[in-house]
Design a protein around this motif. Structure first.
Motif, PDB file in Angstrom:
ATOM      1  N   VAL A 169     -22.600   7.215  21.938  1.00 47.34           N
ATOM      2  CA  VAL A 169     -23.918   7.793  22.251  1.00 47.34           C
ATOM      3  C   VAL A 169     -23.806   9.312  22.439  1.00 47.34           C
ATOM      4  N   MET A 170     -22.686   9.778  22.998  1.00 42.08           N
ATOM      5  CA  MET A 170     -22.474  11.225  23.112  1.00 42.08           C
ATOM      6  C   MET A 170     -22.469  11.861  21.722  1.00 42.08           C
ATOM      7  N   THR A 171     -21.815  11.204  20.783  1.00 42.83           N
ATOM      8  CA  THR A 171     -21.718  11.712  19.413  1.00 42.83           C
ATOM      9  C   THR A 171     -23.115  11.892  18.813  1.00 42.83           C
ATOM     10  N   LYS A 172     -23.954  10.888  18.993  1.00 42.19           N
ATOM     11  CA  LYS A 172     -25.307  10.970  18.434  1.00 42.19           C
ATOM     12  C   LYS A 172     -26.141  12.016  19.173  1.00 42.19           C
ATOM     13  N   SER A 173     -26.021  12.028  20.486  1.00 37.91           N
ATOM     14  CA  SER A 173     -26.854  12.928  21.297  1.00 37.91           C
ATOM     15  C   SER A 173     -26.526  14.381  21.019  1.00 37.91           C
ATOM     16  N   LEU A 174     -25.228  14.715  21.028  1.00 35.93           N
ATOM     17  CA  LEU A 174     -24.833  16.118  20.855  1.00 35.93           C
ATOM     18  C   LEU A 174     -24.988  16.580  19.407  1.00 35.93           C
ATOM     19  N   ALA A 175     -24.912  15.634  18.463  1.00 37.51           N
ATOM     20  CA  ALA A 175     -25.171  16.018  17.069  1.00 37.51           C
ATOM     21  C   ALA A 175     -26.572  16.620  16.974  1.00 37.51           C
ATOM     22  N   VAL A 176     -27.484  16.071  17.733  1.00 40.33           N
ATOM     23  CA  VAL A 176     -28.862  16.573  17.725  1.00 40.33           C
ATOM     24  C   VAL A 176     -28.963  17.864  18.537  1.00 40.33           C
ATOM     25  N   GLU A 177     -28.416  17.819  19.762  1.00 37.70           N
ATOM     26  CA  GLU A 177     -28.573  18.978  20.648  1.00 37.70           C
ATOM     27  C   GLU A 177     -27.842  20.218  20.121  1.00 37.70           C
ATOM     28  N   TRP A 178     -26.684  20.017  19.490  1.00 37.83           N
ATOM     29  CA  TRP A 178     -25.863  21.149  19.050  1.00 37.83           C
ATOM     30  C   TRP A 178     -25.950  21.416  17.544  1.00 37.83           C
ATOM     31  N   GLY A 179     -26.798  20.657  16.850  1.00 37.26           N
ATOM     32  CA  GLY A 179     -26.933  20.856  15.403  1.00 37.26           C
ATOM     33  C   GLY A 179     -27.328  22.289  15.069  1.00 37.26           C
ATOM     34  N   ARG A 180     -28.189  22.863  15.873  1.00 33.44           N
ATOM     35  CA  ARG A 180     -28.690  24.210  15.559  1.00 33.44           C
ATOM     36  C   ARG A 180     -27.621  25.279  15.715  1.00 33.44           C
ATOM     37  N   TYR A 181     -26.509  24.929  16.377  1.00 38.42           N
ATOM     38  CA  TYR A 181     -25.397  25.881  16.486  1.00 38.42           C
ATOM     39  C   TYR A 181     -24.363  25.677  15.371  1.00 38.42           C
ATOM     40  N   GLY A 182     -24.605  24.748  14.488  1.00 37.46           N
ATOM     41  CA  GLY A 182     -23.630  24.461  13.437  1.00 37.46           C
ATOM     42  C   GLY A 182     -22.461  23.641  13.956  1.00 37.46           C
ATOM     43  N   ILE A 183     -22.674  22.972  15.080  1.00 38.54           N
ATOM     44  CA  ILE A 183     -21.625  22.096  15.625  1.00 38.54           C
ATOM     45  C   ILE A 183     -21.966  20.670  15.230  1.00 38.54           C
ATOM     46  N   ARG A 184     -20.999  20.013  14.602  1.00 34.67           N
ATOM     47  CA  ARG A 184     -21.279  18.622  14.247  1.00 34.67           C
ATOM     48  C   ARG A 184     -20.294  17.686  14.932  1.00 34.67           C
ATOM     49  N   LEU A 185     -20.749  16.498  15.177  1.00 32.78           N
ATOM     50  CA  LEU A 185     -19.928  15.493  15.862  1.00 32.78           C
ATOM     51  C   LEU A 185     -20.005  14.187  15.091  1.00 32.78           C
ATOM     52  N   ASN A 186     -18.837  13.672  14.732  1.00 32.37           N
ATOM     53  CA  ASN A 186     -18.772  12.363  14.100  1.00 32.37           C
ATOM     54  C   ASN A 186     -17.677  11.558  14.779  1.00 32.37           C
ATOM     55  N   ALA A 187     -17.616  10.288  14.475  1.00 33.27           N
ATOM     56  CA  ALA A 187     -16.612   9.437  15.110  1.00 33.27           C
ATOM     57  C   ALA A 187     -16.101   8.412  14.107  1.00 33.27           C
ATOM     58  N   ILE A 188     -14.913   7.938  14.412  1.00 33.98           N
ATOM     59  CA  ILE A 188     -14.293   6.894  13.600  1.00 33.98           C
ATOM     60  C   ILE A 188     -14.142   5.662  14.479  1.00 33.98           C
ATOM     61  N   ALA A 189     -14.539   4.514  13.961  1.00 33.78           N
ATOM     62  CA  ALA A 189     -14.361   3.265  14.695  1.00 33.78           C
ATOM     63  C   ALA A 189     -13.337   2.416  13.945  1.00 33.78           C
ATOM     64  N   PRO A 190     -12.050   2.582  14.297  1.00 35.46           N
ATOM     65  CA  PRO A 190     -11.034   1.835  13.562  1.00 35.46           C
ATOM     66  C   PRO A 190     -10.971   0.383  14.008  1.00 35.46           C
ATOM     67  N   GLY A 191     -10.694  -0.500  13.084  1.00 39.57           N
ATOM     68  CA  GLY A 191     -10.254  -1.855  13.418  1.00 39.57           C
ATOM     69  C   GLY A 191      -8.783  -1.761  13.761  1.00 39.57           C
ATOM     70  N   PRO A 192      -8.045  -2.851  13.711  1.00 40.40           N
ATOM     71  CA  PRO A 192      -6.631  -2.797  14.099  1.00 40.40           C
ATOM     72  C   PRO A 192      -5.765  -1.962  13.156  1.00 40.40           C
ATOM     73  N   PHE A 193      -5.202  -0.894  13.704  1.00 38.16           N
ATOM     74  CA  PHE A 193      -4.164  -0.086  13.054  1.00 38.16           C
ATOM     75  C   PHE A 193      -2.985  -0.143  14.013  1.00 38.16           C
ATOM     76  N   PRO A 194      -1.971  -0.942  13.735  1.00 36.10           N
ATOM     77  CA  PRO A 194      -0.913  -1.132  14.732  1.00 36.10           C
ATOM     78  C   PRO A 194      -0.207   0.179  15.109  1.00 36.10           C
ATOM     79  N   THR A 195      -0.120   0.444  16.418  1.00 28.71           N
ATOM     80  CA  THR A 195       0.677   1.554  16.951  1.00 28.71           C
ATOM     81  C   THR A 195       1.398   0.988  18.165  1.00 28.71           C
ATOM     82  N   GLU A 196       2.412   1.697  18.665  1.00 31.74           N
ATOM     83  CA  GLU A 196       3.174   1.146  19.795  1.00 31.74           C
ATOM     84  C   GLU A 196       2.287   0.937  21.019  1.00 31.74           C
ATOM     85  N   GLY A 197       1.480   1.959  21.354  1.00 29.71           N
ATOM     86  CA  GLY A 197       0.647   1.873  22.562  1.00 29.71           C
ATOM     87  C   GLY A 197      -0.321   0.700  22.495  1.00 29.71           C
ATOM     88  N   ALA A 198      -0.962   0.547  21.346  1.00 30.98           N
ATOM     89  CA  ALA A 198      -1.944  -0.530  21.204  1.00 30.98           C
ATOM     90  C   ALA A 198      -1.245  -1.887  21.183  1.00 30.98           C
TER      91      ALA A 198
END
Ligand code: HXC
Length: 293
Positions: A169-198
């Motif tokens: 929701v932050m990504t969507k909200s700030l994309a709108v609020e900060w769009g006029r400054y040329g700041i963009r926000l996107n996100a990645i929603a990965p499924g399982p990518f095995p790493t040690e921590g996970a």
């Protein structure tokens, strides 16, 4: 997939950049010419990652020892970047914390350990960087690493699911609020990518076989696929793309719905959970031993 030097001239901060997905993204960005800052809690781990990556790809990788739960420390860290090398052009919000647990067994501290890092910490970093971009009249790009549970919710990882949904929701909200400054926000929603921590905290004692069985493509993610998406979102060429959370999971969440792998944990007994907790604690203790601050 990308031309050499695609990220030349970019200066990018990656939180949690010493290990896991953050390190993998760092490797690809460096290879493509970006100048990097890696932040994390374990100075020695960051140092060895920086050495390994510059040994392979050359370039510049600087490290910052910080706990993103501490807003003042985050602000000081970002100011240091501005002072030493000038404004960032990009931020990757990758640092996170998670472990599986029946929600009824979580203490307030257990909830906070995850929410303070993921939800609060990611906001602190985004805010410290974003306000400087706005004040200086600089454009910028933020890529946050979320998870497909932002769409479905997930049992047994509730503090993580709640926190990552907040960042969606932050990504969507700030994309709108900060769009006029040329700041963009996107996100990645990965499924399982095995790493040690996970693996050690989300699959203690087991692997990813069940996820593979449930996935329409019958496999887990390949790291280069995630690196490519993180590069695409950070590079120039689609500046009108903002406010989006892109799932990369072989259609796993569409096929299986809410945290399908974790729903299988319904089968575990109290004794099984006791064993899981011990395995997760071993991994947490190992990590803590490596922290400097
Ligand atoms: C129940 C637990 C627990 C467990 C810790 N706690 N592990 N409770 N079950 N297995 C409780 C502790 O008892 C304590 O509460 C509180 O949490 C804080 O524990 P600490 O170990 O002191 O916390 P801290 O050192 O701050 O560590 C934070 C952490 C740790 C989140 C617990 O795992 C961490 O730092 N992780 C960072 C890296 C990480 O998690 N990587 C995996 C990310 S995978 P009490 O009440 O006893 O004081 C991810 C997304 C995966 O994020 C998506 C995959 C599809």
């Amino acid at each position: 997939m990308f031309k050499d030097g695609l990220l030349r001239g970019k200066r990018i901060l990656i939180t949690g950049g010493g290990t896991g997905l953050g390190k993998e993204i760092a490797a690809r960005y460096l290879e493509l010419g970006a100048e990097l800052w890696l932040a994390g809690r374990r100075g020695s781990v960051l140092e060895s990652t920086a050495k390994e990556l510059t040994g392979k790809y050359g370039g510049s990788v600087k490290t910052l020892s910080v706990d993103i739960r501490d807003a003042a420390a985050v602000d000081a860290m970002v100011q240091r970047i501005w002072d030493e090398t000038g404004p960032l052009t990009g931020l990757v919000n990758n640092a996170a914390g998670n472990f599986i647990s029946p929600t009824k067994d979580l203490s307030p501290n257990g909830f906070n350990a995850i929410a303070n890092t993921v939800f609060h910490g990611t906001f602190y970093v985004t805010h410290a960087v974003g306000k400087r971009w706005i004040a200086g009249g600089h454009k910028g790009s933020v890529v946050s690493i979320l998870v497909t549970w932002v769409h479905t919710g997930s049992p047994y990882v509730v503090p993580s699911a709640m926190s990552k949904a907040g960042l969606h929701v932050m990504t969507k909200s700030l994309a709108v609020e900060w769009g006029r400054y040329g700041i963009r926000l996107n996100a990645i929603a990965p499924g399982p990518f095995p790493t040690e921590g996970a693996t050690k905290r989300l699959r203690p004692g087991g692997g990813f076989e069940e996820s593979i069985g449930l996935n329409p493509m019958h496999r887990v993610g390949r790291m280069e696929e995630l690196q490519n998406l993180a590069t695409f979102l950070m590079a120039e060429g689609c500046e009108w793309l903002t406010g989006e959370t892109v799932a990369i999971d072989g259609a796993g969440y569409l096929a299986s719905g809410s945290g399908a792998y974790f729903t299988q944990l319904d089968k575990l007994s109290d004794a099984d959970w006791e064993k899981m907790r011990a395995m997760i604690r071993t991994q947490n203790d190992k990590d803590r031993a490596g922290r400097t601050g």
